[in-house]
Design an enzyme around this catalytic site. Sequence first.
Site, PDB file in Angstrom:
ATOM      1  N   THR A  10       0.828  -1.218   0.000  1.00 37.27           N
ATOM      2  CA  THR A  10       0.000   0.000   0.000  1.00 37.27           C
ATOM      3  C   THR A  10       0.852   1.253   0.000  1.00 37.27           C
ATOM      4  OG1 THR A  10      -1.825  -1.115   1.074  1.00 37.27           O
ATOM      5  CG2 THR A  10      -1.727   1.241   1.394  1.00 37.27           C
ATOM      6  N   SER A  57       1.180  -7.523  -0.773  1.00 37.62           N
ATOM      7  CA  SER A  57       1.836  -8.583   0.012  1.00 37.62           C
ATOM      8  C   SER A  57       0.924  -9.757   0.331  1.00 37.62           C
ATOM      9  CB  SER A  57       2.468  -8.014   1.285  1.00 37.62           C
ATOM     10  OG  SER A  57       1.519  -7.799   2.289  1.00 37.62           O
ATOM     11  N   THR A  90       1.615  -4.371   4.200  1.00 40.14           N
ATOM     12  CA  THR A  90       1.483  -4.648   5.635  1.00 40.14           C
ATOM     13  C   THR A  90       0.839  -6.002   5.934  1.00 40.14           C
ATOM     14  OG1 THR A  90      -0.657  -3.536   5.812  1.00 40.14           O
ATOM     15  CG2 THR A  90       1.313  -2.188   6.186  1.00 40.14           C
ATOM     16  N   ASP A  91       0.117  -6.575   4.953  1.00 36.24           N
ATOM     17  CA  ASP A  91      -0.648  -7.794   5.261  1.00 36.24           C
ATOM     18  C   ASP A  91       0.250  -8.944   5.719  1.00 36.24           C
ATOM     19  OD1 ASP A  91      -3.021  -6.562   4.707  1.00 36.24           O
ATOM     20  OD2 ASP A  91      -3.271  -7.433   2.724  1.00 36.24           O
TER      21      ASP A  91
END
Length: 311
Positions: A10, A57, A90-91
């Site tokens: 992101t 991710s 971030t996932d």
Amino acid sequence: MIHLLATGGTIAGEIDPEAGHGRYRAGVRPVEALLAAVPGLADAGPLSARQILALDSKDMAPADWLAILAATRASFAEPGCDGVVILHGTDTLEETAWFLHLTLPAGKPVVLTGAMRPADHPAADGPANLLAAVRLAARPEARGKGVLVVMNGMAFGARRVVKARCSGLDAFESTEPWQAARADGRFAGLAPDALPRVDILPGYAGAPADLIAASVATGARGLVLALCGHGSVPSAWLPALRAAHRQGVAIVRGSRASGRVEPDANADDSGEGWLTAGDLPPPKARIALMLGLAAGLSGDGLRAALLDCGG
Ligand code: ASP
């Protein structure tokens, strides 16, 4: 000099006007554009940047971890490299951070960061996160801590950091301050071409046992059980787990709750030949098991590595 490696996420995302609902596409802005949006970056010291992947991710796979590892090791080997910053979605950021924590030698700082808002959001958090990550990677105190994560003005060690909330700038948390983190690097000597498949099977009321055989039949060499409570194995799973174990599949008993799953507490791990995840959450126990298997460990060697990682 700090080496910055961009992998998407992101932080490199842009709002998707056609999709509506605030949706955006991750990993579309090139690293040069991300750097240009950070005021004060030039004052943070010399920096080189490289785009190595451009992924959301959620689509990151073990082969991508190996590519990031190779790029980081190559940066370490370059004269004048003081540390590495990795831009990441971030996932699955905590998974890549933990993978690198186990596979990079102690010493030079490695700091992962990302963003919860896309790059063209009016209050994008990526630029501040990027700057904070570069500054931390340049600090002598960051040496010997292993892989660190910076988000929203806070830093965390790879061992304990989790993305605990699916939205909000304060999505990440940890049970320890980053200053308490210590390097690991137990698999720093490993350079596999591929990693063995390890699946995570969730425990829940009525969870079907036939997922176990399906995993094994499609190539899993290890299973991490994300069970209820203190790693409570459903009775209906026992025949399939025993069959998998007889076929040489490594089985790790973990919990979907936080806390420590102790060997032989709440299940006969010794009798069944199961390993336990300690306090590693299932995605991190999976990575430790993948690396242990890739290193050729089995039996007590694998048990010792897992216990030590998850202790
Ligand atoms: N889906 C995005 C990713 O992990 C989410 C983010 O970066 O915040 O790449």
